[in-house]
Design an enzyme around this catalytic site. Structure first.
Site, PDB file in Angstrom:
ATOM      1  N   LYS A 116       0.980  -0.931  -0.177  1.00 31.83           N
ATOM      2  CA  LYS A 116      -0.380   0.181  -0.483  1.00 31.83           C
ATOM      3  C   LYS A 116       0.801   1.163   0.414  1.00 31.83           C
ATOM      4  CE  LYS A 116      -4.458  -2.396   2.306  1.00 31.83           C
ATOM      5  NZ  LYS A 116      -4.128  -3.525   1.982  1.00 31.83           N
ATOM      6  N   LYS A 158      -2.310   1.853   9.491  1.00 32.18           N
ATOM      7  CA  LYS A 158      -3.041   0.227   8.436  1.00 32.18           C
ATOM      8  C   LYS A 158      -1.497  -0.661   8.007  1.00 32.18           C
ATOM      9  CE  LYS A 158      -5.971   2.742   5.275  1.00 32.18           C
ATOM     10  NZ  LYS A 158      -6.792   2.487   3.774  1.00 32.18           N
ATOM     11  N   GLY A 165      -8.680  -5.802   5.974  1.00 32.00           N
ATOM     12  CA  GLY A 165      -8.936  -5.478   7.783  1.00 32.00           C
ATOM     13  C   GLY A 165      -8.673  -5.555   8.635  1.00 32.00           C
ATOM     14  N   GLU A 200      -2.777   7.094   7.513  1.00 31.43           N
ATOM     15  CA  GLU A 200      -3.593   8.163   6.605  1.00 31.43           C
ATOM     16  C   GLU A 200      -4.334   9.109   7.335  1.00 31.43           C
ATOM     17  OE1 GLU A 200      -3.702   5.671   2.778  1.00 31.43           O
ATOM     18  OE2 GLU A 200      -5.341   5.449   3.438  1.00 31.43           O
ATOM     19  N   HIS A 235     -14.307  -3.816   8.524  1.00 23.48           N
ATOM     20  CA  HIS A 235     -13.525  -3.142   7.396  1.00 23.48           C
ATOM     21  C   HIS A 235     -13.918  -4.383   6.091  1.00 23.48           C
ATOM     22  CE1 HIS A 235     -11.942   0.243   9.797  1.00 23.48           C
ATOM     23  NE2 HIS A 235     -11.135  -0.186  10.657  1.00 23.48           N
ATOM     24  N   LYS A 237     -16.099  -6.157   3.218  1.00 24.95           N
ATOM     25  CA  LYS A 237     -17.725  -5.580   2.019  1.00 24.95           C
ATOM     26  C   LYS A 237     -18.548  -6.575   3.181  1.00 24.95           C
ATOM     27  CE  LYS A 237     -14.350  -4.312  -1.412  1.00 24.95           C
ATOM     28  NZ  LYS A 237     -13.445  -4.157  -2.936  1.00 24.95           N
ATOM     29  N   GLU A 275      -9.308   0.914  -6.425  1.00 23.95           N
ATOM     30  CA  GLU A 275     -10.673   1.476  -4.988  1.00 23.95           C
ATOM     31  C   GLU A 275     -10.515   2.457  -3.981  1.00 23.95           C
ATOM     32  OE1 GLU A 275     -11.161  -1.357  -1.800  1.00 23.95           O
ATOM     33  OE2 GLU A 275     -11.269  -3.226  -3.279  1.00 23.95           O
ATOM     34  N   ASN A 290      -6.475  -3.363  -6.359  1.00 20.01           N
ATOM     35  CA  ASN A 290      -6.602  -5.063  -6.449  1.00 20.01           C
ATOM     36  C   ASN A 290      -6.424  -5.360  -8.114  1.00 20.01           C
ATOM     37  OD1 ASN A 290      -8.184  -5.595  -3.973  1.00 20.01           O
ATOM     38  ND2 ASN A 290      -9.693  -4.256  -4.377  1.00 20.01           N
ATOM     39  N   ARG A 292      -6.551  -8.450  -9.738  1.00 21.52           N
ATOM     40  CA  ARG A 292      -6.936  -9.776 -10.156  1.00 21.52           C
ATOM     41  C   ARG A 292      -8.697  -9.259  -9.547  1.00 21.52           C
ATOM     42  NH1 ARG A 292      -9.898  -9.637  -5.385  1.00 21.52           N
ATOM     43  NH2 ARG A 292      -9.330  -9.371  -3.530  1.00 21.52           N
TER      44      ARG A 292
END
Length: 366
Positions: A116, A158, A165, A200, A235, A237, A275, A290, A292
């Site tokens: 990230k 993070k 998450g 962040e 975190h 979906k 995203e 992502n 993939r």
């Protein structure tokens, strides 16, 4: 088109890829662990080979064995599905070295987007909006506190290699940050083998919106609209829908263009998802890539009428995208939900035996 494709996965996604391969006249090779010998994807594939024991480490994560089966079966290409080895740069590189087509982006892109921190750096260089924060790993908790004060609380702590998450936590002040740092770092090491942490600014009341893209090998990149996944727990979906009920057409187009810009800046090829976080004023910020096919890809297929797996196969075979951005239409509304098997008292995972299942039916107001 490819004559034979191995699906390096199991379950629903393996069956999904097999269906499209069948429609395109491509022979399929399935793989399975001892625990999955009677699974549907094993029966659906034209050929199926045993990988090893029931543990994932003995089977679906065994790169050497998968490559061996690919050679033995005369496989031309490997589709990794999602999860397992789908975002494993080493696996993609091994396929490349063995002369087998990996149906996905290059090993270099997978590697860069797997961090990230590295992804943030590259997006900043490309001029894609990113959430205020740092683009280097924190040395220790004291540096984290210093940076937290500069950025201003609340912040998001993070893990650089994180996902789902794990290793991520909202922090409101110095004390919370000190308490959170070590525990999240340990979880990151445990789950990802990488304890690098960064910070962040926390976007309050955010919308989580992702843009599906397709990119071929000759420089054509398009976006297939968005999926909104703002309804989350821990975190992760819970509900995915398309189109987003929050976006207006101007913001929707700007986000799509930003996703294309992001993909082109890193030389992305095949299907992928960019995203973003979107604040209450519809300012949007890059979150991650992502590299993939995602679990939620059918939501996009429903509103566009496209088969994303078929497009992945065509791109990997070297074909150019057969449509332009202006030709991508959207129609209707699609929703996908994650069903949790949990203990209702603790909300901890608690899978059990399904004794009753009733599908929802459309309501007829007449």
């Amino acid at each position: 088109m490819f004559k034979k494709v191995l699906i390096a996965n199991r379950g629903e996604i393996a069956g999904r890829v097999i269906r499209t391969c069948n429609a395109l006249g491509i022979q399929t090779v399935g793989i399975y662990s001892e625990a999955d010998k009677d699974a549907l994807h094993v029966k659906a594939a034209d050929e199926a080979y045993l990988l090893g024991g029931p543990k994932v480490s003995e089977s679906y994560l065994n790169i050497d064995k998968i490559i061996e089966i690919a050679r033995q079966s005369g496989t031309e290409a490997i589709h990794p599905g999602y999860g397992l080895l789908s975002e494993n740069a080493e696996f993609a590189r091994r396929c490349e070295e063995e002369g087998i087509v990996f149906i996905g982006p290059s090993p270099d892109v997978i590697s860069k987007m797997g961090s990230k921190i590295e992804a943030r750096k590259l997006m900043e260089l490309a001029g894609v909006p990113v959430v205020p924060g740092i683009t280097y790993p924190l040395a220790d908790v004291e540096e984290a506190v210093e940076i937290g004060k500069k950025i201003g609380y609340p912040i998001m702590l993070k893990a650089s290699a994180g996902g789902g998450g794990i290793g991520m936590q909202i922090v409101q002040n110095d004390d919370e940050l000190r308490k959170a740092f070590e525990g999240n770092q340990k979880r990151a090491v445990s789950f990802f083998g990488n304890g690098e942490m960064f910070i962040e600014k926390y976007v309050e009341n955010p919308r989580h919106i992702e843009i599906q893209i397709l990119a071929d090998s000759v420089g054509n990149t398009i976006y297939l609209w968005e999926r909104e996944c703002s309804i989350q727990r821990r975190h992760q979906k819970v509900v995915e829908e398309a189109p987003s009920p929050f976006l207006d057409e101007v913001t929707r187009s700007k986000m799509g263009e930003a996703a294309v810009k992001a993909a082109k800046s890193i030389g992305y090829k095949n299907a992928g998802t960019i995203e973003f976080l979107v604040d209450e004023h519809k300012n949007f910020y890059f979150l991650e890539v992502n590299t993939r096919l995602q679990v939620e890809h059918p939501v996009t297929e429903e509103i566009t009428g496209l088969d994303l797996v078929a497009e992945q196969l065509r791109i990997a075979f070297g074909e150019s995208l057969p449509f332009k951005q202006s030709e991508i239409k959207r129609e209707g509304h699609a929703i996908e939900v994650r069903i949790y098997a949990e203990d209702p008292k603790t909300f901890f995972p608690s899978p059990g035996k399904i004794t009753t299942f009733v599908l929802p039916e459309a309501w007829d107001s007449t």
